[in-house]
Design a protein around this motif. Structure first.
Motif, PDB file in Angstrom:
ATOM      1  N   ALA A 158      15.298  37.453 -52.269  1.00 24.43           N
ATOM      2  CA  ALA A 158      14.495  36.238 -52.142  1.00 24.43           C
ATOM      3  C   ALA A 158      13.082  36.558 -51.659  1.00 24.43           C
ATOM      4  CB  ALA A 158      15.184  35.261 -51.194  1.00 24.43           C
ATOM      5  N   HIS A 159      12.977  37.493 -50.725  1.00 24.24           N
ATOM      6  CA  HIS A 159      11.661  37.905 -50.212  1.00 24.24           C
ATOM      7  C   HIS A 159      10.804  38.470 -51.345  1.00 24.24           C
ATOM      8  CE1 HIS A 159       8.665  39.849 -47.609  1.00 24.24           C
ATOM      9  NE2 HIS A 159       8.820  40.899 -48.388  1.00 24.24           N
ATOM     10  N   ASN A 160      11.391  39.340 -52.171  1.00 25.33           N
ATOM     11  CA  ASN A 160      10.633  39.977 -53.241  1.00 25.33           C
ATOM     12  C   ASN A 160      10.210  38.982 -54.310  1.00 25.33           C
ATOM     13  OD1 ASN A 160      11.090  42.351 -51.860  1.00 25.33           O
ATOM     14  ND2 ASN A 160      12.724  43.053 -53.214  1.00 25.33           N
ATOM     15  N   LEU A 161      11.106  38.062 -54.656  1.00 27.67           N
ATOM     16  CA  LEU A 161      10.756  37.022 -55.624  1.00 27.67           C
ATOM     17  C   LEU A 161       9.548  36.229 -55.150  1.00 27.67           C
ATOM     18  CD1 LEU A 161      14.343  35.751 -56.492  1.00 27.67           C
ATOM     19  CD2 LEU A 161      12.745  36.757 -58.130  1.00 27.67           C
ATOM     20  N   ASP A 162       9.551  35.867 -53.892  1.00 28.94           N
ATOM     21  CA  ASP A 162       8.445  35.085 -53.345  1.00 28.94           C
ATOM     22  C   ASP A 162       7.158  35.901 -53.279  1.00 28.94           C
ATOM     23  OD1 ASP A 162       7.433  32.641 -51.818  1.00 28.94           O
ATOM     24  OD2 ASP A 162       7.092  34.244 -50.345  1.00 28.94           O
ATOM     25  N   GLY A 207       1.098  40.873 -48.887  1.00 33.41           N
ATOM     26  CA  GLY A 207       2.542  40.828 -49.053  1.00 33.41           C
ATOM     27  C   GLY A 207       3.199  42.172 -48.866  1.00 33.41           C
ATOM     28  N   GLU A 236       0.178  33.595 -58.036  1.00 32.67           N
ATOM     29  CA  GLU A 236      -0.451  32.298 -57.817  1.00 32.67           C
ATOM     30  C   GLU A 236      -1.832  32.455 -57.181  1.00 32.67           C
ATOM     31  OE1 GLU A 236       0.538  27.982 -55.693  1.00 32.67           O
ATOM     32  OE2 GLU A 236       1.848  29.707 -55.354  1.00 32.67           O
ATOM     33  N   ARG A 277      16.162  33.403 -61.977  1.00 34.01           N
ATOM     34  CA  ARG A 277      15.568  33.225 -60.652  1.00 34.01           C
ATOM     35  C   ARG A 277      14.075  33.551 -60.678  1.00 34.01           C
ATOM     36  NH1 ARG A 277      19.294  34.792 -55.573  1.00 34.01           N
ATOM     37  NH2 ARG A 277      17.354  34.040 -54.617  1.00 34.01           N
ATOM     38  N   GLN A 278      13.673  34.514 -61.469  1.00 33.88           N
ATOM     39  CA  GLN A 278      12.247  34.808 -61.600  1.00 33.88           C
ATOM     40  C   GLN A 278      11.514  33.634 -62.252  1.00 33.88           C
ATOM     41  OE1 GLN A 278      13.240  38.580 -63.592  1.00 33.88           O
ATOM     42  NE2 GLN A 278      11.947  39.644 -62.106  1.00 33.88           N
ATOM     43  N   ALA A 298       5.551  36.100 -56.771  1.00 37.30           N
ATOM     44  CA  ALA A 298       5.160  34.753 -57.184  1.00 37.30           C
ATOM     45  C   ALA A 298       3.907  34.315 -56.437  1.00 37.30           C
ATOM     46  CB  ALA A 298       6.305  33.776 -56.941  1.00 37.30           C
ATOM     47  N   THR A 299       3.858  34.588 -55.140  1.00 37.33           N
ATOM     48  CA  THR A 299       2.694  34.218 -54.334  1.00 37.33           C
ATOM     49  C   THR A 299       1.469  35.011 -54.743  1.00 37.33           C
ATOM     50  OG1 THR A 299       4.126  33.635 -52.468  1.00 37.33           O
ATOM     51  CG2 THR A 299       1.817  34.087 -51.975  1.00 37.33           C
ATOM     52  N   ALA A 334      11.154  30.861 -59.876  1.00 38.18           N
ATOM     53  CA  ALA A 334      10.119  31.153 -58.877  1.00 38.18           C
ATOM     54  C   ALA A 334       8.717  31.019 -59.452  1.00 38.18           C
ATOM     55  CB  ALA A 334      10.325  32.563 -58.314  1.00 38.18           C
TER      56      ALA A 334
END
Length: 429
Positions: free
Chosen positions: A55-59, A307, A66, A87-88, A62-63, A91
């Motif tokens: 979950a950390h890596n996906l975010d 990140g 963005e 999930r990707q 994505a961040t 995200a």
């Protein structure tokens, strides 16, 4: 996402202990029992995926995308796991990248609507199927690379055969692949890219939608920046010649230099060339990261304020033999863990009690140990002075290079912080 993913593990899946279960049973019933990693639900070795790190890596990516106004089509070949692709996308990913027509077929069957195939396709059977998919489904967004006249002719022939006419709104969609001398694929100069683009625009059944690049084979930031200067030059020349649509694609991306994609191919630059241009990043290994290769390579090392990534894959293997001081043999080999770009990294040990159970034990750090070699089913674990392991103990290993870790496991337990299996990720190799 397709229902074919909702299949529980069975006797056919290594690492998950269900000798009584037949293939094809429902996943929900298995997960409802809250199977525990160390409670008899797994056999050893087993590779697991940690939910918190995932979950950390996906975010994180994505961040990053963005913030830098990049579209994201992460490379699906890293995991070949449609559940993770979804999930990707959930995200924020624009689509998924694949490397081969076989991977594209899996993506289509899984319901992925936007796919970037990061290669030239010369297989006429595959090209015919792709062109038929494009003709039949207006919602299917697809693009692949070309770097040769042969590739242009093959894609164009498929387009003509299936009624794609090469107008501004139809035709087999391709990107000019710009490489560099000694690199992987792609034309070797801006001039060659211009020549190939002229062939594309003059050929019925095919249309040019942008420029692709891959910087991962370069070995310094300076080399990447010089390469991206050529990418910008080619895009600018093609735009000035009227050969690109207003919503052209410019794409790049491995997992080592995504910071340079954000700075050297920025949206500010791109929109100055074409108002609707789409800059698409393709990094893939970030989803699981690792404890070896990408620890030193990730672009976040240069931009820590933006990140970080965490190793999400672990291989748990049992000590099978401790025949001499300083050496333990673990039941993990080349069939279980990657070895092409660094060997597994010992992280923790979980001690077996007098009955051989590890269920009630606590994880202990394992400092100073190192894997020195792998056989098919054995790992040679060199131990520091004063550290001893006993047969039955479990050792947790991080991996190095995720792309060749996922491809060794058909079913991968996804575990939470309490070591409960909360999902089973299925790979399609």
């Amino acid at each position: 996402m397709s229902h074919f993913l909702d299949i529980a593990p069975s006797w056919a899946d290594k690492g998950i202990w269900r000798p009584e279960a037949e293939p094809g049973t429902a996943l929900d019933a298995y997960l409802a029992g809250r199977p525990a990693l160390f409670g008899g639900s797994c056999s050893w070795p087993v590779m697991v995926l940690r939910e918190e790190a995932l979950a950390h890596n996906l975010d994180a990516l994505a961040t990053f995308c963005e913030r830098h106004e990049l579209l994201f089509a992460p490379h699906g070949k890293t995991s070949m796991a449609p559940q993770l692709w979804q999930r990707q996308i959930d995200a924020g990913a624009w689509g998924i990248t694949v490397a081969t027509p076989a991977q594209l077929l899996i993506a289509r069957r899984a319901g992925v609507a936007r796919v970037l195939l990061a290669n030239e396709v010369l297989d006429t059977t595959a090209l015919g199927w792709i062109a038929a998919e494009l003709a039949a489904d207006p919602g299917f967004e697809f693009v692949c690379f070309v770097d040769s006249a042969a590739g242009v002719r093959a894609a164009a022939a498929a387009g003509v055969a299936h009624g794609l006419d090469g107008t501004a709104h139809a035709g087999f969609p391709v990107l000019i692949d710009l490489g560099f001398p000694g690199g992987r694929t792609g034309v070797r100069s801006v001039e060659e890219g211009r020549e190939l683009s002229e062939l594309v625009t003059a050929t019925p059944g095919i249309r040019l939608v942008g420029v692709s690049s891959y910087e991962g084979g370069l070995h310094s930031v300076e080399a990447v920046q010089a390469y991206f200067a050529d990418v910008r030059d080619l895009v600018e020349q093609l735009a000035a010649a009227g050969q690109l649509p207003a919503d052209a694609i410019v794409t790049a991306g491995g997992s080592a230099y995504f910071d340079q994609v954000g700075s050297e191919l920025s949206l500010d630059w791109a929109r100055g060339v074409l108002p609707g241009v789409r800059v698409i990043l393709r990094s893939g290994a970030y989803i699981s990261h690792d404890h070896g290769t990408y620890v030193g390579k990730t672009a976040f090392n240069r931009i820590p304020a933006e990140g970080s990534l965490s190793g999400a894959l672990e291989v748990w293997a049992q000590v099978l033999s401790a025949p001499e001081a300083g050496l333990a043999l673990v039941g993990m080999g080349k069939r279980d863990a990657p070895y092409d770009s660094g060997l597994p990294v010992p992280l923790q040990v979980r001690r077996a009690d007098a009955t051989g159970s590890v269920a009630a034990s606590a994880n202990e750090p394992l400092h100073g140990a190192v894997i020195t070699a792998l056989d098919d089913h054995h790992g040679y674990l060199k131990l520091p002075e004063g550290v001893a392991l006993r047969p039955g103990d479990l050792v947790c290993f991080g991996i190095s290079h995720p792309c060749t870790a996922f491809d060794k496991w058909r079913s991968i337990p996804l575990v939470d912080a309490d070591d409960t299996i909360v999902d089973v990720v299925r790979t399609y190799l």
